[in-house]
Scaffold this motif. Structure first.
Motif, short mmCIF file in Angstrom:
data_model
loop_
_atom_site.label_atom_id
_atom_site.label_comp_id
_atom_site.label_asym_id
_atom_site.label_seq_id
_atom_site.Cartn_x
_atom_site.Cartn_y
_atom_site.Cartn_z
N GLN A 311 1.29 -1.08 -0.04
CA GLN A 311 -0.08 0.32 0.51
C GLN A 311 1.24 1.57 0.00
N ARG A 312 1.88 1.40 0.90
CA ARG A 312 2.42 2.81 1.54
C ARG A 312 3.86 2.87 -0.51
N GLY A 313 3.90 1.68 -1.08
CA GLY A 313 4.90 1.99 -2.68
C GLY A 313 3.72 1.72 -3.47
N PHE A 314 2.33 2.02 -3.49
CA PHE A 314 1.42 1.63 -4.44
C PHE A 314 1.82 2.67 -5.12
N ILE A 315 2.27 2.24 -7.04
CA ILE A 315 2.15 2.87 -7.95
C ILE A 315 1.04 2.75 -9.71
N LYS A 316 0.64 0.96 -9.29
CA LYS A 316 -0.46 1.62 -9.87
C LYS A 316 -1.05 -0.05 -9.67
N ALA A 317 -1.47 -1.06 -10.49
CA ALA A 317 -2.43 -2.12 -10.67
C ALA A 317 -3.20 -2.68 -12.04
N GLU A 318 -2.56 -3.53 -12.66
CA GLU A 318 -2.63 -4.01 -13.81
C GLU A 318 -4.30 -4.84 -14.13
N VAL A 319 -5.24 -4.36 -14.21
CA VAL A 319 -6.96 -5.75 -13.61
C VAL A 319 -7.40 -5.63 -14.68
N ILE A 320 -7.46 -7.36 -15.07
CA ILE A 320 -8.76 -8.01 -15.80
C ILE A 320 -9.92 -8.31 -14.90
N GLY A 321 -11.26 -7.41 -16.42
CA GLY A 321 -12.28 -8.34 -15.06
C GLY A 321 -12.16 -10.24 -15.02
#
Length: 367
Positions: A311-321
């Protein structure tokens, strides 16, 4: 997430039998009141067919579902709010739960004692509700002098005291605050500091038999009785027998009985939803896993469930349904089809998102 559902009810309604089946545990389920004295805690896997599909796509070595925690609390009797039948101890355990699952007997069996002498689901529900309401009224009455003092010293807002007094009036009418949330506009979150038991979400389980499971009229009547709470109908003894079988044997037994989903699987799903939870999914060669987050959680908050550093180092999330991934057959195909999305810190997670987090840590990401 350490959220629990407390299983309550009168003695001898099938609570412990149901709990045994839920957790595959062997809690004492005896035919006499107060067989359960200490609360028993069980962590129950949440049925999720998506994980098997993901494991097939990714060649995962293991599957880790989300879980729901249940606490089996000893039977409550009339007068529990005054300490009858070890009531104070039991009520304290209920107060610590995040939701309440009330088990009510809806079957007739002369060999199983009913604490009130007859099977009457409506009366049983009223008995439990009355004891919880009386206990909440005691809490409010005990706290009012302190609240009035804190209002004078401006430690609390007048709106909070007004909300407590409004709750007191509703309870005096014999209505739980959960039931009044929609009909009377009660703000349950505003009352949270009071730790009132009847503000908790309720689920009602009616323990019945084969005839009861086939009686649509009876089920409709009892469902209306407990609305807006969810009503679940199951045969705890049948569920207990299912729990002893291997998965394929249990499926065959349900098919023979004309049941598409076990009552306990439905209870786990409803309980999870009642707690305001949802899951997102990660998958890779080592495991396919469901992670638990609150509805409305952001992508960084979801990453923090895996590890606080994420959470502290979050940059982005790659999301696929999930459905998009299954249709594509692989992550690479989903990307080629434009079904993979890059989401940032404001993204609100959806149930069934298949996610890979990218962080600023040396460990990089989590699939």
């Amino acid at each position: 997430m350490a959220l629990t559902i407390g299983i309550v009810g009168l003695p001898n309604v099938g609570k412990s039998t149901m709990f045994n089946a839920l957790t595959r545990a062997q809690v004492l389920a005896a035919n006499y009141p107060f067989a359960t004295i200490e609360p028993n805690v069980g962590v129950v896997p949440l049925p999720d067919s998506r994980l098997k599909v993901l494991a097939g796509i990714f060649g995962s070595e293991r599957i880790l579902p989300a879980t729901v925690s249940f606490v089996d609390i000893a039977g409550i009797v009339k007068g529990a709010s005054e300490g009858e039948g070890l009531g104070n101890k039991f009520l304290a355990t209920i107060r610590e739960a995040d939701a309440i699952c009330q088990v009510t007997r809806a079957f007739v069996n002369d060999d199983v004692i009913h604490v009130n002498g007859k099977v009457d689901p409506a009366s049983d529900i009223e008995t439990i509700a009355t004891e919880l309401i009386l206990a909440d009224l005691q809490t409010i009455e005990n706290q009012l002098p302190r609240l009035e003092k804190e209002l004078r010293t401006k430690k609390i807002e007048k709106s909070f005291l007004d909300a407590v007094l409004a709750a007191q009036k509703i309870l005096e009418e014999g209505i739980t605050l959960f039931a009044a949330a929609k009909t009377k506009g009660v703000d349950l979150e505003e009352l949270a500091p009071m730790q009132l038991m009847t503000t908790k979400p309720f689920i009602y389980v009616f323990n019945t038999d084969e005839a009861g499971l086939a009686d649509a009229e009876m089920q409709a009547k009892l469902s209306a009785l407990v609305a807006p709470a969810e009503a679940i109908f199951l045969d705890a003894q049948f569920e207990s027998e299912l729990a002893e079988l291997e998965e394929d044997e249990a499926e065959e037994m349900m098919e023979d009985a004309g049941i598409e989903e076990s009552g306990l699987d439905k209870l786990a799903r409803v309980g999870f939803d009642t707690l305001g939870l949802q899951t997102y999914l990660t998958a890779g060669p080592k495991e396919s896993r469901a992670w638990t987050v609150r509805k409305g959680a952001t992508a960084p908050e979801a990453a923090g469930v895996i590890h606080t550093d994420f959470q502290r180092g979050f940059i982005k999330a790659e999301v696929i349904g999930f459905e998009d991934l299954v249709a594509a057959g692989s992550v690479a195909n989903a990307k080629s089809a434009g079904k993979a999305r890059i989401e940032g810190k404001d993204y609100i997670m959806k149930d069934g998102d298949v996610v890979e987090f990218r962080t600023g840590l040396t460990s990089g990401s989590k699939k």
